[in-house]
Enzyme design. Structure first.
Site, short mmCIF file in Angstrom:
data_model
loop_
_atom_site.label_atom_id
_atom_site.label_comp_id
_atom_site.label_asym_id
_atom_site.label_seq_id
_atom_site.Cartn_x
_atom_site.Cartn_y
_atom_site.Cartn_z
N ARG A 1 23.58 -5.83 30.05
CA ARG A 1 24.07 -5.20 28.82
C ARG A 1 24.17 -3.67 28.93
NH1 ARG A 1 21.37 -8.40 23.61
NH2 ARG A 1 22.19 -10.47 24.12
N ASN B 1 24.56 -9.65 33.77
CA ASN B 1 24.51 -10.52 32.60
C ASN B 1 25.07 -9.77 31.39
OD1 ASN B 1 23.46 -12.86 30.96
ND2 ASN B 1 22.32 -11.19 29.99
N GLU B 2 26.06 -10.38 30.75
CA GLU B 2 26.64 -9.82 29.54
C GLU B 2 27.05 -8.36 29.72
OE1 GLU B 2 23.79 -10.70 26.45
OE2 GLU B 2 24.08 -12.86 26.66
N ASN B 3 27.73 -8.10 30.81
CA ASN B 3 28.17 -6.74 31.10
C ASN B 3 29.38 -6.31 30.26
OD1 ASN B 3 27.20 -8.02 34.00
ND2 ASN B 3 26.35 -5.99 33.55
N ARG C 1 27.26 -14.07 34.36
CA ARG C 1 27.45 -14.79 33.11
C ARG C 1 28.02 -13.86 32.05
NH1 ARG C 1 25.48 -14.73 28.26
NH2 ARG C 1 26.08 -16.49 26.95
#
Length: 819
Positions: A388, A424-426, A463
């Protein structure tokens, strides 16, 4: 050295040379800690007189592993501490090797760490999850020459360690992440003695063809050589899973720089590693220089895996449906400072449930966990902590580069690992004024290339970052059918649509929250409010309990009953998706998070199938009924003491079982035998419509698989009395065992009828000699918690004295109980 809680590993040196025990000692005890910063390291070592104000600050005695957010991460009244903390101890240091090196080996400490010997700074490290080593040899030798060593410290060596988890936008993971960024020496710290030349790392690559006919084992060594030795000899031994020697060779090196090839073996018809048979070979590498010997071992497994283009996952030439979950390193009472025994218990619970795959979110995890995955047979997706927030500058990117490199190099030999996670969730912005997708793509491509260069044998993955989906080998989109968007019956269609968009599809993260001990007679009620056909992905703000479109995560009852239905539907659908590589539901165990203060247990992500203390929820048995090999049967409702409805009304009783058939008995009367059919939702057809007696009812199931018989039995009350809104609190003691008392509060209406659908907030307090067992992040270990079916419980330690427990709830008269 004062007797340290330790493990002494004696690694046999069987090759020629001077023979010493290679010592690695866990430094678990005799530590002191203060949760604040100091004016300088001198404050940790200056001589003081006990009771003198100059001895401030006051230090607490602690054991390692230790996290300085063990309690406050789930304290409902404060934000968790983010800042520096100091540790100190005194060591006996006696290296048996002439000119040997003395090391402090950190298995993980968060998030920035500085190490001192007396007042000399010997090492710094950025990153809370990778392993690293501080060489304290020179600093110890210098200190031993001082008068302070003999007079003030009586022959011991003072070591001080500063850990800091302060907020910093230029470090990873982002503070926007849905988990706590903990501080402390929360993994094991080891004192290690090695000779002047030792092995830093052994890289053992075990490959085998699809047919399993020929295994190839290539071994490289990286030497730790601060004295700049120019040559070394050595020996390599390879033993099979039964301990039988299968290969041996020697080497003679005149070049010790870089990663040096030291062995190349072929193994005909190797015993293959798989989740069903996790067979491991042992590689032993010995290095000898200047008459001193060092030995290092590694476990490897021969397995062949493939993500078929537009198809399933193959292991050793056969399709394997990846049945997965996720893990955060977090546990009640200790936060990230889990002991090896805790980790073993957790991973065994996963294996017993039938898990064969795990995604380690969202950072490199303990070597203990990877060793357990190897030995238990659990395939792994391990991930760097780029999570993030966007993309920072050079410091940020350099840390990400280093942590990806360290993760791959340190866990290179593990047979269980098949995927390296790059992020993850970039697609989640917020840490920086600029959010540039092309710059994120460029850095993701760089990390992807780095991972493949470091380890060509494994695949890369991310993801939920659709604009980078084409970069990695495997991609997982966001699909949260029945929780954040849509309803759970849309799962299969959405997955098929997403599957067609990428070459290699995997479904990481699905499921939903459940408040342990809360049950419902109408769990799917919220589905009628939710819009369908608009996607099942998670979007910004969906985790909030206010605003936005109708969704189960906001408008549902958070009952165990609902989440069991959601899991049951997903699992039965996955059995009819022959193209599916697999999935990993989020998450195995409830964990703490700073961004969910309004959840039924404040600051807890409650999506686990076990609570934060590893107590099983009902949903654990849903997975077990689909995935486990060992016969099992479980009646839904072990933690549901009172059901409710009309007199004579039929109520569904569900049994989760992997047996072929089951017979249900209620109050001694058989309600018939039913056959299991996974496609007969819910409970694979093992459900009965039951008319309960008012009051107590005994429920028993007898299940059969071939010659094996499994039984399960519970007793439930059936309440037909109607209730009005909550008007009173009733507080009683329900258990008293070995100085631990458990109390229960019930919410009742003006007539004294328990309000079985009440979800009011309840606050426990305590005065007196006892100690409330709170800040655990569990349904029964939180002083502020939402009621479950009109009740809530908590325990306290009496400490041999008297106490008064108080309970308050907004709008209701408070109650007290003398104990």
């Amino acid at each position: 050295m004062k007797k340290l809680s330790s493990i002494l590993l004696l690694l046999a040196a069987t090759y020629s040379g001077t023979l010493y025990a290679q010592q690695q000692t866990r430094l678990n005890s005799n530590w002191e800690f203060v949760r604040q910063d100091l004016g300088g390291v001198w404050e940790a070592v200056r001589p003081v007189t006990p009771g003198n104000p100059e001895s401030l600050p006051l230090w607490d005695k602690v054991n390692l592993p230790h996290c300085f957010n063990a309690r406050d991460a789930v304290d409902p009244d404060v934000n968790y501490y983010q800042g520096p903390g100091w540790y100190r101890t005194q060591l006996d240091v006696s290296n048996p090797y002439a000119n040997g090196r003395t090391l402090l080996h950190f298995e993980g400490a968060g998030q920035k760490t500085d190490v001192y010997v007396y007042t000399t700074k010997v090492a710094s490290h950025l990153g809370g999850y990778d392993e690293w080593t501080a060489d304290i040899t020179k600093a110890v030798a210098d200190f031993k020459k001082t008068d302070v060593f003999k007079k003030q410290f009586k022959g011991k060596v003072p070591v001080e360690i500063r850990c800091d988890n302060s907020r910093d936008l230029e470090t990873i993971p982002s503070q926007l992440s849905d988990f706590n960024v903990y501080g402390g020496i929360y993994r094991y710290l080891n004192l290690v003695y090695v000779p002047a030349l030792s092995l830093d790392k052994v890289f053992a690559s075990a490959d085998v063809d699809k047919a399993g006919a020929l295994g190839k084992l290539n071994i490289k060594a990286r030497f730790y050589n601060p004295a700049n030795a120019t040559s070394a000899t050595g020996k390599i031994e390879v033993t099979d899973p039964q301990g039988k020697m299968v290969s041996t060779s020697t080497y003679n090196l005149n070049q010790l720089n870089g990663d040096v090839p030291v062995g190349n073996f072929q193994v005909k018809r190797p015993q293959l590693w798989s989740p069903a048979n996790p067979l491991l070979y042992t590689v032993t590498v010995t290095a000898v220089a200047n008459g001193q010997t060092y030995t290092q071992t590694a476990k490897v497994g021969f397995r062949n895996f493939e993500f078929v283009d537009k198809g399933p996952f193959m292991l050793n030439g056969k399709r394997l449906l990846l049945r997965g979950t996720h893990r955060h390193e977090d546990n009640a009472g200790v936060a990230e400072a889990m002991t090896e025994d805790m980790m073993k218990q957790e991973m065994q619970l996963m294996k017993d449930m039938g898990v064969n795959f795990i995604r380690l979110g969202h950072y490199q995890q303990s070597r203990v966990i990877l060793n357990l995955c190897d030995s238990l047979g659990i395939l792994v997706w391990e991930e760097e902590p780029w999570c993030r927030g966007g993309l920072g500058g050079d410091v940020y990117k350099n840390q990400a580069r280093t942590m990806l490199t360290n993760m791959i190099e340190q866990h290179y030999n593990h047979a269980s690992i098949i995927l390296w996670g790059l992020g993850n969730e970039n697609d989640w912005a917020g840490d920086f004024p600029e959010f540039d997708k092309e710059k994120i793509r460029a850095f993701m491509s760089e990390q992807n290339d780095r991972a493949h260069k470091l380890d060509p044998s494994r695949k890369t993955t991310i993801r939920r970052c659709d604009f980078c989906a084409d970069i990695t080998d495997v991609y997982s989109p966001s699909i949260w059918a029945g929780w954040y968007r849509g309803i759970y019956t849309e799962y299969k269609q959405t997955s098929d649509e997403e599957f067609k968009k990428v070459k290699h599809f995997f479904h990481a993260e699905w499921g939903g929250d459940s408040h342990a001990l809360r049950h419902s007679e109408n769990p799917d009620n919220a589905l009628s409010k939710v819009k369908t056909g608009g996607g099942t992905d998670e979007r910004l703000g969906d985790a909030s309990l206010i605003g936005g479109a109708a969704r189960v995560s906001k408008d549902g009852d958070w009952s165990e009953s609902y989440i069991c239905n959601l899991f049951d539907w997903h699992l039965k659908e996955q059995e009819t998706m022959p193209w599916l590589t697999g999935s990993a539901f989020w998450v195995f165990k409830d964990f703490s998070t700073p961004i969910r203060p309004d959840n039924p247990i404040p600051y807890m992500n409650q999506k686990g199938v076990v609570e934060r203390d590893m107590t099983k929820k009902e949903s654990y048995y849903v997975f077990q009924s689909y995935w486990a090999d060992k016969p099992m049967a479980h009646i839904y409702g072990h933690t549901w003491p009172v059901r409710w409805g009309e007199a004579g009304e039929q109520k569904m009783v569900k049994v989760y079982s992997n047996c072929d058939e089951a017979e249900l008995f209620v109050n001694g009367k058989s309600l018939g035998l039913k056959k299991r059919n996974s496609q007969d939702f819910p409970a694979a057809g093992l459900r009965w419509q039951v008319v309960f007696n008012k009051g107590a009812n005994n429920i028993k199931v007898v299940a059969h698989r071939e010659k094996t018989t499994i039984t399960d039995e519970i007793t439930q009350e059936y309440q037909t009395d109607k209730w009005d809104k909550p008007a009173h609190l009733t507080l009683t003691k329900i258990a008293d065992v070995d100085g631990k008392i458990t109390v229960q509060v019930k919410l009742t209406d003006s007539k004294g009828v328990q309000c079985l659908d009440a979800v009011n907030w309840v606050n426990f307090s305590l005065a007196g000699d006892g100690k409330l067992l709170d800040d655990l992040g569990t349904s029964s270990g939180s002083r502020k918690v939402q009621a479950y079916n009109g009740r809530a419980i908590i325990s306290l330690q009496t400490n041999g004295g008297k106490s008064v427990v108080g309970v308050s709830s907004p709008g209701l008269p408070s109650v007290f109980l003398n104990l």
